[in-house]
Design an enzyme around this catalytic site. Structure first.
Site, mmCIF file in Angstrom:
data_model
loop_
_atom_site.group_PDB
_atom_site.id
_atom_site.type_symbol
_atom_site.label_atom_id
_atom_site.label_comp_id
_atom_site.label_asym_id
_atom_site.label_seq_id
_atom_site.Cartn_x
_atom_site.Cartn_y
_atom_site.Cartn_z
ATOM 1 N N TRP A 1 34.987 82.625 51.963
ATOM 2 C CA TRP A 1 34.253 83.062 50.778
ATOM 3 C C TRP A 1 33.114 84.017 51.128
ATOM 4 O O TRP A 1 32.336 84.372 50.267
ATOM 5 C CB TRP A 1 33.700 81.842 50.042
ATOM 6 C CG TRP A 1 34.756 80.862 49.640
ATOM 7 C CD1 TRP A 1 35.501 80.877 48.489
ATOM 8 C CD2 TRP A 1 35.211 79.720 50.388
ATOM 9 N NE1 TRP A 1 36.376 79.824 48.476
ATOM 10 C CE2 TRP A 1 36.229 79.087 49.630
ATOM 11 C CE3 TRP A 1 34.868 79.167 51.612
ATOM 12 C CZ2 TRP A 1 36.889 77.946 50.070
ATOM 13 C CZ3 TRP A 1 35.523 78.033 52.057
ATOM 14 C CH2 TRP A 1 36.527 77.431 51.286
ATOM 15 N N ASP A 2 33.023 84.431 52.404
ATOM 16 C CA ASP A 2 31.907 85.262 52.867
ATOM 17 C C ASP A 2 30.576 84.558 52.630
ATOM 18 O O ASP A 2 29.599 85.172 52.208
ATOM 19 C CB ASP A 2 31.928 86.643 52.184
ATOM 20 C CG ASP A 2 31.109 87.673 52.956
ATOM 21 O OD1 ASP A 2 30.714 87.392 54.099
ATOM 22 O OD2 ASP A 2 30.853 88.759 52.405
ATOM 23 N N TYR A 3 30.552 83.264 52.891
ATOM 24 C CA TYR A 3 29.335 82.478 52.743
ATOM 25 C C TYR A 3 28.538 82.439 54.046
ATOM 26 O O TYR A 3 27.948 81.422 54.402
ATOM 27 C CB TYR A 3 29.677 81.056 52.301
ATOM 28 C CG TYR A 3 29.975 80.904 50.829
ATOM 29 C CD1 TYR A 3 29.483 81.807 49.890
ATOM 30 C CD2 TYR A 3 30.746 79.853 50.363
ATOM 31 C CE1 TYR A 3 29.754 81.665 48.543
ATOM 32 C CE2 TYR A 3 31.022 79.689 49.016
ATOM 33 C CZ TYR A 3 30.526 80.601 48.104
ATOM 34 O OH TYR A 3 30.794 80.450 46.762
ATOM 35 N N ASP A 4 28.539 83.560 54.774
ATOM 36 C CA ASP A 4 27.747 83.630 55.995
ATOM 37 C C ASP A 4 26.280 83.334 55.695
ATOM 38 O O ASP A 4 25.786 83.569 54.596
ATOM 39 C CB ASP A 4 27.892 85.004 56.661
ATOM 40 C CG ASP A 4 27.761 86.168 55.682
ATOM 41 O OD1 ASP A 4 27.539 85.936 54.494
ATOM 42 O OD2 ASP A 4 27.884 87.316 56.124
ATOM 43 N N LYS B 1 23.711 80.737 50.895
ATOM 44 C CA LYS B 1 24.265 81.481 49.763
ATOM 45 C C LYS B 1 24.853 80.548 48.705
ATOM 46 O O LYS B 1 24.895 80.889 47.527
ATOM 47 C CB LYS B 1 25.347 82.442 50.245
ATOM 48 C CG LYS B 1 24.836 83.633 51.019
ATOM 49 C CD LYS B 1 26.001 84.550 51.384
ATOM 50 C CE LYS B 1 25.546 85.801 52.084
ATOM 51 N NZ LYS B 1 26.678 86.703 52.393
#
Length: 835
Positions: A498-501, A526
């Site tokens: 989910w690109d929750y870096d 995030k």
């Protein structure tokens, strides 16, 4: 003759046809929505309007009656779906109410028409209701104040991180680190500017850097202030020193970064200030013993480190005081803080190249856009790896250099986490391994550096990742700075697709517990979760739960059955429903409702789906990002601004992506000129490209499909995790459909990037929102008590400092292409009138 004249009543026919056409549109869209399992309102109302319009055009009174029923039904439906939320009323009632006014005005013209006085009276009441509704929009909404804000002196969250460097224990008037100090609390003890006099704040001076961009702009810079000087970097890493009181330029150093090196955004969030310790040039090691790898005890700094002064050191010659900066083309630069001249004893004439042993690194793929961190004379940097391009992108390896000589001391690669010895020869660090693009934080006392890590390359596809990548990606990692090896870590998203870096810099504090204060680390994410850890051991100081999350999607065997959720505090919002969709009119709201029903959405962590779009809420710009949070250590209050924006995503099969011409950036003809991150990214080396509609926008208006607010700001009691006050943050003055700046002072709660600073004067200073305003907010009430319009977007963290006895507020206003705020090159300071 009378009947013939009535049939040719053009105003009546026009209104009738208009109502019927709107009804036909409702029937078309509403029928589609109903077939998808959505609301039947539009179909039913559309049928009513179609018949009403036909009857009105024919001059029949039944047309007026039927429209009145549609209006009353719409009103009741709106009350049921939106309640008292005025934003929910706009798309549901604006067209219906507008047509009702027109129908009322022509009602006397139908056969056996309604009395003119009654009809005009109804029309007038409807107009007044619309005006009153607009007035309600101008009123604050969504504001809550459930708990009182603690008084000054009621807490003591300041923490000891050593005394190796100026930023460990800064002078009250300085701001020597990106987060204010090495604890990154973003707090100033200055109180010359306070709640009583902040209304007098005026611009003191403005400086223009000259580094203006027409694409990918967004420097996101927070300068440093040490002694009499301010230090900053521009979008393309030009280093500048200014006189803190006057704004006059002392020096500038241009590392000559090419435009080709700009990754997604030309960001340089900050620089690093470092003082060479006495005897450091003779090879003396600084700092104390490293903690045991079990991390179960605090180790004091050595006598030499403890003896260091926290202010200015004696001048030890050239580069005794240095400014470090990363560049967008993957270099670390060291210059003399006094002159801007390169430090010749650092690396190769004042620079080192972090791309060594990374293999192929096309321009823009490896970029340092956050300030490196120094812990015990070890300079540690991560870097951004350009998202969405290739699975075999360059490594996310973290590198550590001797802060004096530039010698590479260790390199930690999440793809080979048990090794930290630097590679030599033709060896290559793990391609595509997790990177750290944001700002780390370090503890000189403990000898630890805390890394907020991102995920592996190909953000939205996890099958090719190794076991090590799956374990260490999207995690907070504590490394021993002596060995470069992990002491503890915690993963905030398992097998992240989910690109929750992690984007936020962690904050260090002494956390109050029943057994006394504990050296702790506070981490916002995030997803909106806020975690608190014992920073020595990684033990959670407030419970963390693993909760079941949605399964299935394109890689069902890859999805984790549970994900972590904090029991401390969360900025996460309730799950979206069809009722939460929005638009200017019922037509774009209906479009968004149809999109909602077409998509897969089952709450947070809905997995990527190859068969249909899926909604990600919060999106990759949700919760807390690189602006992080601010802490008032004397009140025990955390200030968090946050985003409430979804993404509407779809996985695109490789053959279709090839048809679209979605190839990695270095293969594009004519170059890549930007766009939202993830919008048509190829993810080469995986079966699917990714197409992200960031914010879930309506393509023909640019407005978001989700109902306002889109962002907020909140005060939280650090000890209990309870919300003290919460409010939407940002107005519509610089926002509107089709990119039009509306100028309206309506609080909609805009997306916001950049964080806050808190002062002992009881104020929160913050820009960040897309309305191009910088504000002072009363920490006790959450109310804005001062604001000023910026000439460009303020997507950066401000800072507070003192020079010649005068307190200043500084903001770097360069705008941001992703936030669609105007580009600029301004460094702006504010102060009280000089009496």
């Amino acid at each position: 003759m009378a009947d013939h004249a009535r049939k040719r009543d053009l105003p009546l026919m026009f209104i009738g046809v208009l109502v019927a056409l709107v009804g036909a549109a409702f029937i078309g869209g509403g029928g589609w929505l109903a077939s998808l399992g959505g609301s039947w309102y539009y179909l039913i109302a559309g049928l009513g309007m179609l018949f009403s319009g036909g009857l009105l055009a024919a001059g029949r009174r039944l047309g007026v009656t039927l429209y009145a029923l549609v209006f009353v039904g719409s009103l009741l439906w709106t009350l049921w779906e939106a309640g008292a939320n005025v934003w929910g009323w706009i798309p549901r009632m604006d067209v219906i109410a507008g047509l009702a006014v027109l129908v009322a005005l022509v009602a006397p013209r139908v056969r056996d028409g309604v009395a003119r006085g009654a009809s005009y009276g109804v029309a007038g009441l409807l107009v007044l209701a619309v005006v009153a509704g607009f007035g309600l929009v101008l009123m604050p909404f969504g504001v809550s104040h459930p708990n009182p804000v603690p008084a000054p002196g009621s807490a003591a969250l300041g923490t000891h991180v050593g005394q190796d460097q100026t930023a460990d224990r800064p002078e009250p008037g300085d701001w020597p680190a990106y987060g204010g100090d090495h604890a990154a609390q973003r707090y100033s003890t200055l109180e010359q500017i306070n709640r009583d006099n902040v209304g007098e704040l005026k611009r003191a001076w403005t400086y223009r850097t000259g580094d203006l961009l027409e694409e990918r702009w967004g420097a996101e810079t927070t300068p440093l202030k040490v002694g009499d000087d301010v230090f900053l970097c521009t979008s393309r890493n030009i280093l500048i020193s200014l006189d803190a009181a006057s704004g006059e330029e002392n020096w500038r150093h241009d590392p000559e970064v090419s435009k080709d090196a700009i990754p997604y955004t030309a960001a340089c969030r900050g620089v690093t200030y470092y003082e060479v310790p006495p005897g450091g040039r003779d090879g003396n090691e600084a700092g104390g013993d490293a903690p045991d790898n079990d991390g179960d005890h605090l180790v004091a700094a050595s006598g030499e480190a403890a003896a260091r002064r926290t202010g200015n050191v004696d001048d030890g010659g050239a580069c005794a005081k240095r400014i470090f900066s990363g560049t967008l083309d993957g270099r670390l630069i060291a210059v003399d803080a006094a002159t801007g001249e390169p430090c010749q004893d650092f690396g190769d004439g004042g620079q080192v190249d972090i791309k060594n042993n990374m293999g192929e690194t096309p321009p823009g793929y490896v970029s340092i856009n956050s300030a490196p961190v120094v812990v015990r004379d070890t300079l540690i940097t991560g870097h951004q790896v350009l998202d969405g391009q290739r699975r075999d992108a360059p490594s996310g390896v973290i590198k550590a250099y001797d802060a004096i000589t530039g010698e590479l001391k260790w390199a930690w690669d999440a793809g080979r986490p048990d090794h930290s010895e630097p590679l030599t020869g033709d060896a290559i660090y793990t391609r595509g391994s997790p990177n750290m693009w944001t700002t780390a934080v370090g503890d000189n006392q403990l000898g630890l550096v805390y890394l907020p890590m991102g995920n592996s390359a190909a953000d939205y596809w996890s099958t090719p990742r190794s076991d090590a990548e799956n374990e260490w990606g999207t995690s907070l990692v504590a490394l021993d700075v002596t060995t470069g090896k992990p002491v503890w870590h915690f993963q905030v998203a398992h097998k992240d697709v989910w690109d929750y870096d992690l984007g936020s810099q962690p904050t260090l504090l002494d956390f109050p517990t029943d057994d006394g204060p504990v050296p702790a680390l506070l981490l916002p994410t995030k997803q909106g979760e806020v975690y608190v850890f014992n920073r020595r051991t990684g033990e959670p100081l407030v419970d963390i739960e693993e909760r079941p999350v949605p399964q299935g999607g394109a890689e069902p065997e890859q999805r984790s059955a549970t994900q972590p959720f904090s029991n401390y505090h969360s900025l996460k919002q309730p799950d979206l429903t069809e009722h939460d969709t929005w638009g200017m009119t019922p037509f774009d709201q209906m479009y968004c409702r149809i999109q909602y029903r077409q998509a897969d959405y089952r709450g947070m962590y809905t997995p990527p789906n190859a068969n249909r779009p899926w909604i990600e809420f919060t999106g990759y710009n949700g919760g807390s990002d690189w602006g992080s949070v601010a802490l008032d250590p004397n009140r025990g209050v955390m200030i968090a601004n946050y985003n409430i924006t979804p993404n509407y995503n779809r996985l695109v099969p490789r053959e279709k992506a090839d048809e679209y011409g979605w190839v990695p950036r270095e293969e594009k003809e004519g170059g890549d000129h930007g766009g939202a991150e993830g919008q048509g990214d190829p993810q080469a080396g995986t079966p699917y490209a990714i197409d992200v509609n960031a914010g879930w926008r309506v393509k023909w208006t640019g407005l978001l499909c989700k109902q306002p607010p889109y962002g907020g700001i909140r005060a939280v009691d650090v000890k209990t995790g309870e919300t003290l006050w919460d409010r939407p943050f940002g107005t519509a003055r610089a926002n509107g459909p089709w990119g039009i700046r509306s100028g309206l002072p309506i609080t909609i709660g805009t997306p916001n990037n950049g964080g806050a600073v808190v002062t002992a004067g009881g104020l929160i200073f913050i820009a960040a929102a897309t309305d191009d305003l910088i504000r002072a907010i009363d920490i006790e009430t959450g109310e804005t008590v001062w604001q000023d319009a910026l000439p460009a977007g303020g997507q950066a963290n401000p800072l507070i400092y003192e020079a010649d006895g005068r307190q200043y507020l500084m903001i770097v206003a360069t705008g941001h292409h992703f936030m669609e705020t105007p580009s600029g090159d301004y460094v702006i300071t504010y102060a009280l009138p000089d009496r």
